[in-house]
Design an enzyme around this catalytic site. Structure first.
Site, mmCIF file in Angstrom:
data_model
loop_
_atom_site.group_PDB
_atom_site.id
_atom_site.type_symbol
_atom_site.label_atom_id
_atom_site.label_comp_id
_atom_site.label_asym_id
_atom_site.label_seq_id
_atom_site.Cartn_x
_atom_site.Cartn_y
_atom_site.Cartn_z
ATOM 1 N N GLU A 278 30.302 40.946 43.556
ATOM 2 C CA GLU A 278 29.051 41.198 42.841
ATOM 3 C C GLU A 278 27.839 40.921 43.742
ATOM 4 O OE1 GLU A 278 29.352 39.694 38.916
ATOM 5 O OE2 GLU A 278 27.677 40.871 38.211
ATOM 6 N N GLU A 281 27.682 43.691 46.141
ATOM 7 C CA GLU A 281 27.159 44.893 45.485
ATOM 8 C C GLU A 281 25.650 44.776 45.314
ATOM 9 O OE1 GLU A 281 28.937 45.679 41.644
ATOM 10 O OE2 GLU A 281 27.726 47.486 41.320
ATOM 11 N N CYS A 298 30.617 40.747 33.520
ATOM 12 C CA CYS A 298 31.829 39.953 33.264
ATOM 13 C C CYS A 298 32.024 39.576 31.805
ATOM 14 C CB CYS A 298 31.872 38.719 34.147
ATOM 15 S SG CYS A 298 30.292 37.972 34.409
ATOM 16 N N SER A 318 26.958 46.377 37.030
ATOM 17 C CA SER A 318 27.773 46.159 38.222
ATOM 18 C C SER A 318 29.150 46.749 37.962
ATOM 19 C CB SER A 318 27.896 44.654 38.480
ATOM 20 O OG SER A 318 29.057 44.377 39.225
ATOM 21 N N LYS A 357 37.801 39.547 25.291
ATOM 22 C CA LYS A 357 38.736 39.697 26.414
ATOM 23 C C LYS A 357 40.036 40.344 25.954
ATOM 24 C CE LYS A 357 36.404 37.518 29.744
ATOM 25 N NZ LYS A 357 35.837 38.311 30.839
ATOM 26 N N GLU A 360 39.134 43.887 26.109
ATOM 27 C CA GLU A 360 38.958 44.282 27.510
ATOM 28 C C GLU A 360 40.307 44.502 28.196
ATOM 29 O OE1 GLU A 360 37.980 41.132 30.207
ATOM 30 O OE2 GLU A 360 36.511 42.352 31.274
ATOM 31 N N GLU A 365 41.055 51.947 32.056
ATOM 32 C CA GLU A 365 40.442 52.103 33.372
ATOM 33 C C GLU A 365 40.585 50.847 34.232
ATOM 34 O OE1 GLU A 365 38.997 52.274 30.471
ATOM 35 O OE2 GLU A 365 37.050 51.270 30.414
ATOM 36 N N CYS A 502 29.847 31.696 27.818
ATOM 37 C CA CYS A 502 31.269 31.539 27.462
ATOM 38 C C CYS A 502 31.587 30.197 26.812
ATOM 39 C CB CYS A 502 32.129 31.707 28.699
ATOM 40 S SG CYS A 502 31.662 33.120 29.683
#
Lengths: 579, 375
Positions: A278, A281, A298, A318, A357, A360, A365, A502
């Site tokens: 990250e 990037e 994230c 990102s 999650k 996710e 993908e 979180c």
């Protein structure tokens, strides 16, 4: 200051204090059910009613403010009798299968029934059985246990600004539902899980995967690896009666080993990978001035939110996968090759403070070589239940360390679990990547703390980098609107779906309304993470020796071809409502 | 219903969409007022600006409760707010708000035109002026009547209303709509004003005045009104949402002959709690029909529960239709008219009703030329 008496006790509180809060100062806990401080202050359930001298009817102590000379009585025969009847009514319309309910022991309604000595239901009557929604990968909604306190709808609508659930029908027929009564899987729900955290009963819970994991643990052909997110270790202890914010990393690792996981790894290592990718990037995009601001990716609830609500801004996100996905990808590629294990035989379990999650994990993908990076996601709460199932005496458990070589992580990774943490960790690496100089003070205090939207400017070799940190989707919306309108003058944004990040995720131990009103749960849990960071020898992700080795031996450069293949992903516009 | 933001520049008329004629008339009136320059910008060249907007309600009874009405205008579910704060301090959009019924504003015009002294000369010591009632039920003349406060119930029912049709006897009058109380005949001479009505367990409420004759069962009456409040409860607070439903269920059981000893006390206990613990007027008054019928007709409840009888003969599950063999001439008219074939008998011999088939419609009772069949 306002002077009043509550149950004969003189109390002096600032103007604007509610009767409920004033009573707490006098060590009187007025029972509540629908009240959730700053989130749901509506006075619906009537459990907080009190008598106020000279006033007709009862006063609603959770919202009504103190007045000079007020004489309040919280426990007269009539008040107590009325509350017991209200409880009786709620219970008469509640599916009372407490023994088999996930919230047995943590249910606020159960606690009140015990407190008021409700031993039988006097006013029994019709109970309508409604279908349970368990179609989504993250949330199970059981309307038969719902007591219509509306704490869930308040947090969904007013804090997260989603409104996936609201009250339908009216009167006795009232129920919490979605658009056209669809499953949460088919509407604008982001799976942040804040509704679960708000629910006083068992009407909302995570979609469990404990049984699936146990099944795999007993499969001799499978290599079952587990990884744990940063925020789990500072909250898990609460499920065993330990103080909020206790760091139980060592005990948690021991428990996971006792349960029988072949390897116990640290998602923090994955977080270090995320920072490497990250930060890299960001440096690329910043130096090329390409689609700025860049926004972190994230938090899966947040990613689903932007896909549904601001698809036109997806370019700002990102391309980095989230830490546990990156880590799963490394386990099923680099680690599998190194250890000579067929990735087909690897089953990766993530222990997460998050229920999004679970969603996710299923994203197609994110697959590499046809394999999901992660095969099962358990919440902090599910892990606690599992530990209990395995007869493990958690509080007195010995401490163990994560399995090496994949279990080493930096302090930067630890703070991923709190709002501002990803930004801080990324800045530490980005700074040194750009300047090639050592960052002396690694603490970025401006991005820490509870403020909903935090802004800071960091000087990197004369470059003023403006950053924004937002947590809670209501705040995310404000930032996105700013970006959309073209008024954003910042380059890097961190967004986490849950208010507080979180540590306050939808998979974390549920705190009752009283605790939430009187204890800063977020600060305690986040404080424990910052303390882990402070005590870490290595506090910058790019200095993690494991990462250095894996990049050198396997991945190549951050952002390079291999890294891109394994550690990055893409996003797509997602319909809010499936018709 | 009309809402006026006093001293402000914006007013709302809240009217149910189901009343299209009222809506149309308001629209016409507002347009005319604008043409005359008494609404809109720069009224009568004073620089004062006042706009009136019509907001259509979706027909929820609870939106008659002032704070639920404000919520509805603001575009949310029609649910009441906890008071205080009262609308005068924090009302529409959180601003001080003057909110009144259309009848109140209608009176204001008269007071402005004729003076306060004139208005105060009408009515009783504490309740001034007049009151419009919607007179209905078992009374000869039905319709809207406007009477000075303090007029007795007897005057309204017998003088204005023309008394009870078919020579039946007056039993009760229900005032104040579905959440008012019933007034039995011993209070026929009570002057109708706010204080007197409250003291006998009823209220002025919406101004409804329903007269009922001797054939009405008081338990069934309470059940009827409660059915309405259960339907119209918004569901926000527990006592009203679940409590009214449980009261209705109890009444349903009693009228079906399934009542148990202690049910009356259970009803009273729950009713009193709901009255005190509910958030808004709907819940606080919903138990009135039950409490007032228990207060004045407790023996009717007891008859249902203990003797399994409905003295007024209205609760079908509890009525039994029988043929008196001494009066029956065996004409067969009842048999011919019975819609379900429950009556049997040879011509010129006493007929019988099979109670398993009988639906207690009462056709036979009314058709028997010898008054041999009774409930």
């Amino acid at each position: 200051m306002i002077n009043l008496t509550i149950d004969g006790k003189a109390v002096c509180v600032p103007e604007g204090t509610t009767i409920l809060e004033a009573a707490r100062r006098a060590n009187i806990t007025i029972p509540t059910l629908c009240f959730l401080k700053e989130i749901n202050e509506v006075g619906d359930c009537r459990m907080c009613i009190v008598e106020v001298e000279g006033r007709k009817g009862f006063a609603t102590s959770c919202i009504q403010k103190v007045e000079e000379g007020m004489v309040v009585r919280t426990n007269t025969k009539e008040v107590v009798e009325a509350k017991r009847m209200i409880l009786d009514l709620i219970l008469s319309n509640h599916q009372r299968d407490c023994l088999t309910c996930t919230r047995n022991g943590t249910c606020e309604l159960q606690k009140l029934a015990m407190q008021f000595n409700v031993t039988q239901i006097e006013y029994q009557g019709a109970v309508k059985i409604k279908p349970i929604d368990d179609l989504s990968p993250s949330i199970v909604r059981d309307p038969n246990k719902c007591i219509l306190c509306r704490r869930c709808t308040a947090v969904c609508k007013n804090v997260q600004k989603i409104g996936a659930i609201d009250v339908l029908e009216r009167g006795y027929e009232s129920c919490i539902g979605t658009v056209n009564n669809k499953s949460l899987a088919e509407v604008n729900c982001t799976f942040c899980g804040q509704c679960i955290e708000a629910c006083p009963v068992g009407a909302l819970k995570e979609k469990e995967m404990i049984e699936d994991v146990i099944e795999k643990l007993h499969d001799k052909d499978m290599h079952v690896f587990v990884q744990t997110a940063p925020a789990v270790r500072v909250a898990l202890g609460e499920e065993f009666g330990m103080p909020i914010g206790t760091n139980v990393t060592g005990k948690m690792v021991s428990a996971l080993k006792r349960i029988g996981f072949e390897k116990v790894f640290d998602t923090n290592t994955g977080a270090d990978f995320t920072i490497m990718e990250e930060a890299n990037e960001f440096v690329q995009r910043f130096t090329k001035n390409e689609t700025l601001p860049m926004i972190t990716s994230c938090s899966p609830g947040w990613v689903k939110y932007i896909e549904m609500n601001y698809p036109e801004l997806l370019g700002h996100l990102s391309s980095c996968k989230s830490p546990h996905e990156m880590f799963g990808a490394i386990l099923k590629s680099y680690y599998a090759e190194k250890e000579g294990i067929d990735p087909e035989k690897i089953y990766v379990v993530s222990i997460m403070p998050c229920i999004a999650k679970k969603f996710e994990r299923q994203r197609e993908e994110l697959k590499n070589n046809g394999y999901y990076n992660v095969d099962a996601v358990l919440t902090t709460r599910e892990l606690a239940r599992m530990i209990q199932q395995y007869h493990i005496d958690f509080v007195d458990l010995e401490e163990s360390t994560f399995d090496s070589p994949m279990g080493e992580a930096t302090g930067a990774a630890a703070i991923f679990g709190t709002t501002g943490g990803v930004m801080e960790a990324a800045l530490r690496t980005a700074y040194e990547t750009i300047t090639k100089e050592e960052l002396k003070n690694v603490n970025f205090e401006d991005v820490r703390g509870e403020k909903g939207i935090k802004k800071a400017t960091i000087d990197i070799q004369g470059n003023k980098v403006k950053v924004v940190v937002a947590h809670g989707l209501g705040n995310a919306q404000k930032v996105l609107e700013e970006i959309k309108s073209g008024n954003a003058d910042y380059q890097f944004v961190e967004i986490m779906a849950c208010p507080g990040g979180c540590v306050m995720g939808g998979g974390q131990p549920i705190k009752d309304a009283k605790t939430r009103a009187t204890v800063d749960v977020r600060a305690l849990r986040a404080g424990a993470l910052y303390s882990i960071d402070e005590k870490s020898k290595i506090r910058k992700s790019h200095e993690n020796p494991i990462l250095k080795k894996i990049y050198k031996d396997y991945l190549g450069e951050p952002g390079g071809h291999k890294a891109h293949e394994l550690l990055h992903t893409h996003y797509q516009k997602r319909e809010k409502y499936q018709l | 219903m009309l809402v006026l933001l006093f001293g402000a520049n914006k007013g709302y008329i809240y009217v149910r969409a189901e009343y299209p004629i009222a809506v149309k008339r308001f629209e016409v009136a507002i347009n005319q007022a604008k043409e005359y320059g008494i609404l809109g910008k720069n009224i009568w060249n004073t620089g004062f600006e006042f706009e009136l907007e019509i907001r259509l309600g979706a027909g929820a009874f609870v939106c008659g409760e002032e704070t639920a009405l404000l919520e509805s205008i603001e575009g949310r579910r029609g649910q009441p707010r906890v008071k205080p704060p009262y609308p005068a301090n924090s009302g529409l959009w959180g601003k001080p708000t003057l909110i009144n019924n259309v009848e109140t504003f209608a009176n204001v015009t008269k007071i402005i035109l004729n003076g306060a002294q004139w208005y105060a000369s009408i009515g009783t010591e504490k309740s001034k002026g007049t009151k419009v009632f919607a007179l209905g039920g078992d009374v000869i003349n039905v319709g809207l009547v406007e009477v000075p406060m303090g007029t007795t119930l007897r005057e309204i029912v017998f003088d204005i209303g023309g008394g009870i049709p078919e020579g039946k006897e007056f039993k009760v009058a229900q005032t104040g709509g579905p959440s008012g109380g019933c007034i039995p005949k011993q209070y026929l001479d009570t002057p109708i004003d706010y204080e007197s009505l409250a003291s006998i367990g009823s209220m002025m409420g919406s101004g409804g005045l329903i007269v009922m004759d001797e054939r009405k069962c008081m338990v069934n009456l309470a059940k009827f009104y409660l059915g309405f409040t259960v339907d119209e409860s918004c569901g926000k607070c527990t006592p009203c949402r679940i409590g009214t439903k449980r009261m209705l269920e109890l009444l349903e059981r009693i009228t079906k002959g399934q009542g148990k000893n202690g049910d009356i006390e259970k009803l009273e206990k729950l009713a009193n709690m709901i009255k005190k613990a509910s958030i808004c007027g709907l819940g606080q008054t919903a138990p009135n029909p039950i409490l007032s019928t228990i207060k004045y007709f407790r023996e009717e409840y007891e008859a249902h529960i203990i003797k399994k009888e409905c003295p007024a003969g209205e609760c079908k599950a509890l009525t039994k239709i029988t043929i008196n063999p001494e009066l029956c001439k065996g004409c067969g008219i009842c048999k011919k008219n019975c819609p379900v074939g429950a009556i049997s008998g040879e011509p010129k011999k006493t007929h019988k009703i099979d109670s398993n088939i009988c639906i207690k419609c009462g056709v036979c009772v009314s058709k028997c030329p010898f008054k041999a069949i009774s409930k």
